[in-house]
Design a protein around this motif. Structure first.
Motif, PDB file in Angstrom:
ATOM      1  N   HIS A   1       0.813  -1.213   0.000  1.00 49.20           N
ATOM      2  CA  HIS A   1       0.000   0.000   0.000  1.00 49.20           C
ATOM      3  C   HIS A   1       0.846   1.263   0.000  1.00 49.20           C
ATOM      4  O   HIS A   1       0.358   2.334  -0.381  1.00 49.20           O
ATOM      5  CB  HIS A   1      -0.939   0.003   1.216  1.00 49.20           C
ATOM      6  N   LYS A   2       2.083   1.152   0.436  1.00 50.19           N
ATOM      7  CA  LYS A   2       2.949   2.319   0.453  1.00 50.19           C
ATOM      8  C   LYS A   2       3.451   2.690  -0.944  1.00 50.19           C
ATOM      9  O   LYS A   2       3.956   3.782  -1.156  1.00 50.19           O
ATOM     10  CB  LYS A   2       4.144   2.062   1.375  1.00 50.19           C
ATOM     11  N   LEU A   3       3.341   1.721  -1.906  1.00 49.83           N
ATOM     12  CA  LEU A   3       3.807   1.989  -3.266  1.00 49.83           C
ATOM     13  C   LEU A   3       2.829   2.909  -3.981  1.00 49.83           C
ATOM     14  O   LEU A   3       1.605   2.777  -3.819  1.00 49.83           O
ATOM     15  CB  LEU A   3       3.950   0.683  -4.051  1.00 49.83           C
ATOM     16  N   PRO A   4       3.322   3.837  -4.826  1.00 49.10           N
ATOM     17  CA  PRO A   4       2.410   4.710  -5.584  1.00 49.10           C
ATOM     18  C   PRO A   4       1.549   3.893  -6.559  1.00 49.10           C
ATOM     19  O   PRO A   4       2.050   3.008  -7.259  1.00 49.10           O
ATOM     20  CB  PRO A   4       3.363   5.640  -6.348  1.00 49.10           C
ATOM     21  N   GLY A   5       0.269   4.145  -6.588  1.00 50.49           N
ATOM     22  CA  GLY A   5      -0.639   3.451  -7.498  1.00 50.49           C
ATOM     23  C   GLY A   5      -1.062   2.089  -7.021  1.00 50.49           C
ATOM     24  O   GLY A   5      -1.719   1.342  -7.760  1.00 50.49           O
ATOM     25  N   SER A   6      -0.693   1.723  -5.799  1.00 48.73           N
ATOM     26  CA  SER A   6      -1.029   0.388  -5.308  1.00 48.73           C
ATOM     27  C   SER A   6      -2.532   0.205  -5.154  1.00 48.73           C
ATOM     28  O   SER A   6      -3.065  -0.882  -5.397  1.00 48.73           O
ATOM     29  CB  SER A   6      -0.326   0.138  -3.972  1.00 48.73           C
ATOM     30  N   ALA A   7      -3.222   1.254  -4.767  1.00 42.75           N
ATOM     31  CA  ALA A   7      -4.672   1.139  -4.582  1.00 42.75           C
ATOM     32  C   ALA A   7      -5.366   0.841  -5.914  1.00 42.75           C
ATOM     33  O   ALA A   7      -6.293   0.025  -5.990  1.00 42.75           O
ATOM     34  CB  ALA A   7      -5.219   2.426  -3.966  1.00 42.75           C
ATOM     35  N   ILE A   8      -4.885   1.485  -6.973  1.00 38.92           N
ATOM     36  CA  ILE A   8      -5.486   1.248  -8.299  1.00 38.92           C
ATOM     37  C   ILE A   8      -5.242  -0.192  -8.741  1.00 38.92           C
ATOM     38  O   ILE A   8      -6.141  -0.878  -9.250  1.00 38.92           O
ATOM     39  CB  ILE A   8      -4.903   2.239  -9.323  1.00 38.92           C
ATOM     40  N   ALA A   9      -4.004  -0.676  -8.554  1.00 32.83           N
ATOM     41  CA  ALA A   9      -3.678  -2.046  -8.950  1.00 32.83           C
ATOM     42  C   ALA A   9      -4.497  -3.055  -8.165  1.00 32.83           C
ATOM     43  O   ALA A   9      -4.975  -4.062  -8.712  1.00 32.83           O
ATOM     44  CB  ALA A   9      -2.186  -2.302  -8.760  1.00 32.83           C
ATOM     45  N   LEU A  10      -4.683  -2.779  -6.868  1.00 35.29           N
ATOM     46  CA  LEU A  10      -5.433  -3.712  -6.033  1.00 35.29           C
ATOM     47  C   LEU A  10      -6.901  -3.760  -6.448  1.00 35.29           C
ATOM     48  O   LEU A  10      -7.503  -4.838  -6.517  1.00 35.29           O
ATOM     49  CB  LEU A  10      -5.296  -3.301  -4.560  1.00 35.29           C
ATOM     50  N   ARG A  11      -7.475  -2.589  -6.745  1.00 34.14           N
ATOM     51  CA  ARG A  11      -8.863  -2.579  -7.205  1.00 34.14           C
ATOM     52  C   ARG A  11      -9.012  -3.330  -8.534  1.00 34.14           C
ATOM     53  O   ARG A  11      -9.990  -4.037  -8.757  1.00 34.14           O
ATOM     54  CB  ARG A  11      -9.349  -1.131  -7.364  1.00 34.14           C
TER      55      ARG A  11
END
Length: 540
Positions: free
Chosen positions: A32-42
């Motif tokens: 989650h600390k990585l940039p764009g991780s939320a988009i990839a997870l979704r």
């Protein structure tokens, strides 16, 4: 922390130990600390819920990409050839014997070439021989209508050269096609009665290139055993299955067609062709075209008709075998012809439907990779086709002369018979069977005897030629060579309208007397075999 717990709950199962859950929570927190991780997870969640198969495919591609990038480099230049020592290389070189480009010249051919007469000036109905300076009657070329001396054709030819030059120097598909080529194609197509036509730059290469353009490996071609050499080369290049039938034997043709159809039952469909000639070059007789068309339709074959020697000769206006035998040209799938014979031009043509013609413009090697026909010859072809239609008396005069000279040779001669059709201006004379059997003449004996007859005729003022057999097929074994059909040795007498009827009859008498003189000579009396050195003379 609640997000991490939710994530661990999503990925975890009740059987996982606490340490594993802690590791997953730590990994998710780091992710989650990585940039764009939320988009990839979704994306992963929605993709898995909507299309789990897609997620598996993407995972496989990701693993493959990682493995490919991490794989060690390898050389593409590694050779699998076994290295040879210098002694091994020398031994292989010593054992290798290259095949000759041409067969070795025999003693008979050497004498023939040494004594071959040379003409000076135009090759008209009467020619002047170099050396002796004698003028002799020329019955040795295909100047049937004496177009070579037509002042109007000569004038138009000179005008064409001044306008277009001597040659296009390019294949037709690039910039070799000129308006005179398109006009010639249209003129020939209209004359024959076909929708379209394509012109080749060489007569020999026309059918030998057209056949491989349509028939490939696995296809079947049924051909007459007496087919000419260009047809045989086309069959060889096509690598198709070739089935032969006895020369001009329609019953045997039907037998072969029935066998091909029977063998093909239950197998994948292949292209199937019948190939024959209008007037046979090696025999001179005419095809039974209506019967061939009937069998073609009955057994569902395509028909390719070679009219190299019949176009411009047969029919009221020279349209060929279709006009001579009242056959609709559209019932013949492809009509091939030559322009270098009776039409006094050069090159060849194939007349057929638009689809068949356009296919050749991209698939026929002789059309695609050869320079286009010189404009001079294209113009000459158009003009001579027009002359035959405008002046049908030319064809009638040729037939009258053919009939006149034939009457002097067959049946008047007791030694030879003519195998050519009555309408054919190329008379092929072969020794009668009884004389061959009585004198036990081999093929070599017959060739030498006929050479003597040709030379005797030349000594008396008439130039004729000897029929030469086509070369053996490349790579043919001795056993195959024995089975291959070979024409009988003969003399070729080419009739022309450039001579009057009286001159034609006189020339026929000279040829007949020359044959009689040789047959009655001491050299060729009964029991004489090919032991003496044969004299040489011009050969076709």
């Amino acid at each position: 922390m609640s997000s991490a717990i939710a994530n661990s709950t999503f990925f975890a199962t009740p059987d996982l130990p606490p340490t594993a859950l802690h590791f997953i929570d730590t990994a998710i927190a780091s992710f989650h600390k990585l940039p764009g991780s939320a988009i990839a997870l979704r994306y992963i969640r929605s993709s898995y819920q909507d299309d789990p198969v897609r997620s598996l495919v993407e995972l496989f591609l990701f693993i493959f990409a990682v493995r490919y990038l991490l794989a060690p480099a390898y050389s593409t230049k590694r050779s699998k050839n076994v290295p040879l020592t210098e002694d091994e290389i020398d031994e292989l070189v010593d054992d290798w014997t290259p095949e000759p480009l041409t067969s070795e010249e025999s003693a008979f051919e050497k004498l023939e070439n040494e004594k071959r007469p040379v003409m000076t000036g135009p090759a008209g109905p009467k020619v002047k021989l170099a050396g002796s300076g004698r003028t002799v009657v020329n019955l040795g070329n295909y100047n049937h209508y004496n177009f070579a001396a037509n002042a109007e054709l000569i004038g138009k030819g000179i005008g064409t050269v001044r306008t277009y030059g001597v040659g296009p120097c390019s294949p037709p598909g690039f910039y070799g096609t000129q308006d005179v080529h398109m006009k010639s194609e249209a003129d020939i197509a209209a004359h024959i009665g076909m929708p379209a036509c394509i012109i080749y730059a060489q007569s020999f290469s026309t059918i030998s290139s057209m056949l491989p353009a349509f028939s490939k490996r696995g296809d079947i071609i049924v051909a007459d055993k007496a087919s000419n050499f260009p047809i045989r080369k086309g069959l060889q290049i096509s690598r198709s299955q070739v089935r032969w039938y006895e020369h001009n034997d329609m019953a045997d043709l039907e037998r072969v067609l029935q066998r091909v159809v029977k063998e093909g039952q239950g197998k994948p469909l292949t292209r199937r062709f019948i190939v024959t000639e209008g007037l046979f070059e090696c025999v001179g007789d005419m095809v039974d075209l209506p019967k061939v068309v009937e069998l073609k339709l009955k057994y569902k074959f395509r028909l390719i008709l070679d009219e190299t020697w019949s176009y411009g000769i047969l029919g009221r206006t020279g349209r060929g075998a279709t006009e001579q035998q009242n056959v609709d040209p559209m019932q013949v799938d492809m009509i091939v012809g030559g322009l270098a014979g009776a039409l006094a031009s050069g090159g060849g043509f194939c007349a057929s439907t638009n689809e068949v013609v356009e296919h050749q413009r991209l698939s026929a090697a002789a059309y695609t990779y050869s320079a286009a026909l010189p404009a001079l010859l294209a113009t000459t072809a158009s003009e001579t086709v027009a002359l035959l239609q405008e002046q049908p008396q030319l064809i009638q005069t040729l037939r009258d002369n053919t009939k006149a000279i034939r009457a002097q040779l067959d049946p008047r001669s007791e030694w030879v018979r003519c195998t050519s059709a009555p309408e054919n201006p190329v008379l092929i004379l072969v020794l009668k069977d009884q004389h061959v059997e009585d004198r036990k003449l081999s093929i070599a004996d017959q060739e030498a005897l006929l050479q003597d007859a040709v030379e005797e005729a030349l000594a008396n003022g008439v130039l004729v030629t000897r029929l030469k057999s086509p070369p053996m097929a490349v790579g043919a074994s001795a056993k195959e060579a024995q089975k291959e059909w070979r024409p009988r040795p003969g003399i070729k007498v080419c009739v022309t309208t450039g001579l009057s009827r009286k001159e034609t009859e006189a020339a026929g008498k000279v040829v007949r007397h020359a044959i009689t003189s040789v047959m009655k000579s001491r050299k060729w009396q009964k029991g004489t075999l090919f032991a003496a050195t044969p004299s040489a003379a011009p050969a076709a």
